[in-house]
Design an enzyme around this catalytic site. Structure first.
Site, PDB file in Angstrom:
ATOM      1  N   SER A 254       0.889  -1.142   0.010  1.00  0.00           N
ATOM      2  CA  SER A 254       0.011   0.055  -0.163  1.00  0.00           C
ATOM      3  C   SER A 254       0.819   1.413  -0.100  1.00  0.00           C
ATOM      4  CB  SER A 254      -0.858   0.055   1.192  1.00  0.00           C
ATOM      5  OG  SER A 254      -1.970   0.895   1.125  1.00  0.00           O
TER       6      SER A 254
ATOM      7  N   ASP B  80      -7.675  -4.478  -7.462  1.00  0.00           N
ATOM      8  CA  ASP B  80      -7.127  -3.630  -6.270  1.00  0.00           C
ATOM      9  C   ASP B  80      -7.218  -1.916  -6.856  1.00  0.00           C
ATOM     10  OD1 ASP B  80      -6.070  -2.080  -4.300  1.00  0.00           O
ATOM     11  OD2 ASP B  80      -3.991  -2.849  -4.604  1.00  0.00           O
TER      12      ASP B  80
ATOM     13  N   HIS C 149      -7.467  -5.234  -2.140  1.00  0.00           N
ATOM     14  CA  HIS C 149      -6.000  -4.639  -1.614  1.00  0.00           C
ATOM     15  C   HIS C 149      -5.686  -5.167  -0.520  1.00  0.00           C
ATOM     16  CE1 HIS C 149      -3.396  -1.397  -1.148  1.00  0.00           C
ATOM     17  NE2 HIS C 149      -3.753  -0.859   0.133  1.00  0.00           N
TER      18      HIS C 149
END
Length: 632
Positions: free
Chosen positions: A134, A196, A311
């Site tokens: 991330s 994602d 994600h």
């Protein structure tokens, strides 16, 4: 079609190769640990001679606030930490990065603990892998860029790799170009789950995203630290999830449809290689346009909930990679395409989880073909340049012949001074015209290299390193002669600092960075065919200027500095002659260097009248270095 087939590098095969190594598995394992154990921080681990630095995906969200989401010039915002990236893009947009994400990296960089750990890694390892999930992935990317910039000034074979998982975009197209120009593109691998939304976020306007990020980032962070929190997504209204996906998807669609060649400096742009993971396999792309198109096409198949949940699914994708290698690449009987080229495209589509009947199948196939075509172009350009190089060889040969005739001439001026003092003749005009033609050829080579139209290792290939070095040693003395002949030094200043063409500085770097085999320290038994310092004559001109100035200089301190510089040059030049690193034209009776030697000798004899001012010259002392002049 077979001609295309033989040159097709299958993106699916490259992804399979990457996925079959322990790099992805180890990197993700440490990212997971950092998410669980080191929120808003990072963890390190050494495995043999490889050190891993894993940044947690749980980081402060200040960088996602609209007030911090603008792109900012990295040169003025990072205090010179990324010096290798500053010098690119003359006449283009500056290298820019996301303000908030840069601020996040600088908060780590400012810590003495971070510096101590980086020094320890450099001392105890042969390579380092920066990784992150991330937002932690962007910190990993900036850390790798900083580390690579530091290594530029060191004679080191240290290896740097960056692996990110679901990382947002970092900077603009100029950043991507600068990374490619430094030949660092292969150091970065970005893993993206097919649905994602996070790697696609920054293609959408930041002000429209902020309300959604305030809801979804806390959910992602909670789930990273404790997977049981994934069920909290059900508390987010379906309409909100759908609107979030709609905003990002629309932005990507508009970009893919017509904005990819706009060259806008405020547009986020991919760099490095992207490995797209799906339930059916994985593909790898390193062409930025194809990456953006694939980001759009895969997201177009997503549901609102899958775009948010994916994600958090990287552990599953990485864990399934091995079994996908064994089972995913199978065609039903009768479905096998006729050519190997089409087989490659079909395998890549299958690994992208895109079936022929889907609406995105056609654009996805075009995207993969585009990546293949653009990937092959550098090799074709390199082959064409090799042909062009052979065609300009006669121009170089004519200049070599000119040098030989000058060195044997009865006027005993040598190559440099004969061209500097040349009169109007067909021979001189021909050489001058060849000088310009060769300059255009090499400027075109550099332009192609900097626009990523040549292979990534072009500047390291011995054929081109040696050819550029020979060109520099042969032709730059003529450029210097023309510079002083035309009086440019009186308008701009001396050549080494104010007149030297950029191509020569680039060729200097190619030569310094080359791989040297055998013993490069063997002494010469005869003088070189070409003086080994292509700026030698510029240094002679500057030294002669110092001689003229020192005679009329009234300030004792300035006069002393001039004497010191003259002495340093004399020591340097004598060393070149003693080591036979100069061509015989340097020692010609009426050459500028011999004139300097005579003038310097006369001046030193006059110095006997003033011993208190310059005692070092009387006893043969003084520095043997050439720091002042070479430093210019």
């Amino acid at each position: 079609m077979e001609a295309e087939a033989s040159s097709f590098e299958c993106s699916e095969m490259l992804a399979t190769l990457l996925a079959s190594t322990p790099l992805l598995e180890e990197s993700w394992k440490l990212c997971g640990q950092a998410n669980a154990e080191a929120p808003q921080s990072y963890g390190t681990k050494q495995m043999g001679h490889v050190s891993y630095v894993a940044f947690s995906g749980i980081q402060m969200l200040a960088g996602l606030d609209p007030s911090c989401s603008n792109l900012v010039p990295i040169e003025s915002s990072a205090n010179g930490l990324f010096s290798s990236l500053h010098r690119h893009g003359e006449g283009e947009e500056p290298v820019m990065v996301h303000a908030g994400l840069l601020h996040l990296f600088l908060s780590f960089y400012s810590s003495p603990i971070f510096h101590n750990q980086m020094r320890e890694i450099t001392s105890n390892s042969k390579s380092v892998v920066f990784t992150g999930h991330s937002v932690g992935g962007t910190v990993a990317s900036l850390s790798a860029l900083w580390f690579l910039s530091c290594l530029q000034s060191l004679p080191s074979s240290f290896s740097v790799i960056c692996v990110t998982f679901g990382s947002p975009m970092l900077g603009n197209e100029s950043l991507s170009k600068a990374i490619l120009q430094e030949r660092w593109g292969g150091n970065f691998l970005h893993v993206v789950a097919q649905h994602d939304i996070v790697p696609r976020l920054l293609f959408a306007p930041s002000d429209s995203l902020f309300p959604y990020l305030c809801s979804f980032f806390p959910f992602w962070h909670s789930s990273m630290s404790n997977p049981s929190f994934k069920q909290l997504l059900a508390q987010c209204p379906d309409e909100m999830q759908a609107q979030f996906l709609h905003i990002v998807l629309n932005s990507l669609e508009a970009l893919s449809a017509g904005g990819l060649n706009s060259g806008q400096g405020n547009l986020f742009w991919p760099f490095g290689s992207y490995i797209f993971c799906t339930s059916k396999g994985s593909i790898c792309l390193d062409n930025a346009v194809s990456v953006i198109k694939m980001l759009h096409l895969m997201l177009a198949k997503s549901s609102p909930s899958s775009s948010i949940e994916d994600h958090l699914n990287y552990e599953n994708y990485v864990g399934q990679v091995y079994w996908q290698i064994l089972s995913s690449n199978n065609f039903q009987e009768g479905d096998l395409p006729d050519s190997s080229y089409e087989v490659g495209i079909a395998l890549a589509l299958q690994s992208s989880d895109i079936t022929p009947c889907e609406a995105v199948s056609g654009p996805a196939k075009d995207c993969l073909k585009l990546a293949k075509q653009m990937g092959r172009t550098p090799s074709l350009n390199s082959a064409n340049l090799a042909i062009a190089l052979s065609k300009i060889t006669p121009l170089r040969a004519q200049i070599e012949w000119y040098k030989a005739t000058c060195d044997d001439s009865d006027d005993q001026m040598g190559y440099y001074d004969s061209f500097k003092r040349r009169g109007a003749s067909k021979k001189n005009s021909k050489v001058n015209m060849n000088r310009h033609k060769l300059a255009r050829f090499w400027d075109d080579v550099i332009s192609m290299l900097e626009h990523n139209q040549l292979p990534h290792d072009f500047h390291k290939r011995s054929k081109w390193v040696n050819a550029s070095q020979f060109y520099k040693l042969l032709v730059e003395p003529l450029d210097i002669a023309e510079y002083y002949r035309s009086g440019e030094h009186l308008k701009k200043g001396h050549y080494t600092e104010h007149g030297r063409e950029r191509r020569y500085k680039i060729f200097d770097k190619w030569w310094r960075d080359r791989k040297v085999e055998g013993n490069p320290g063997n002494s010469r038994s005869k003088f070189a065919s070409l003086t080994q310092d292509s700026c030698f004559w510029a240094r002679v001109e500057e030294a002669r200027d110092w001689l003229n100035r020192v005679r009329s200089e009234g300030d004792t301190r300035t006069q002393s500095l001039l004497w010191e510089n003259i002495e340093k040059f004399d020591q340097y030049a004598r060393g070149m002659v003693d080591r036979k690193e100069v061509s015989i034209d340097v020692l010609a009776k009426n050459s500028s260097y011999n004139l300097f030697v005579e003038e310097w000798k006369d001046l030193k004899s006059q110095l006997q009248l003033f011993p208190p001012h310059f005692p070092s010259l009387l006893d043969g002392g003084g520095s043997s270095s050439f720091d002042y002049i070479v430093g210019k």
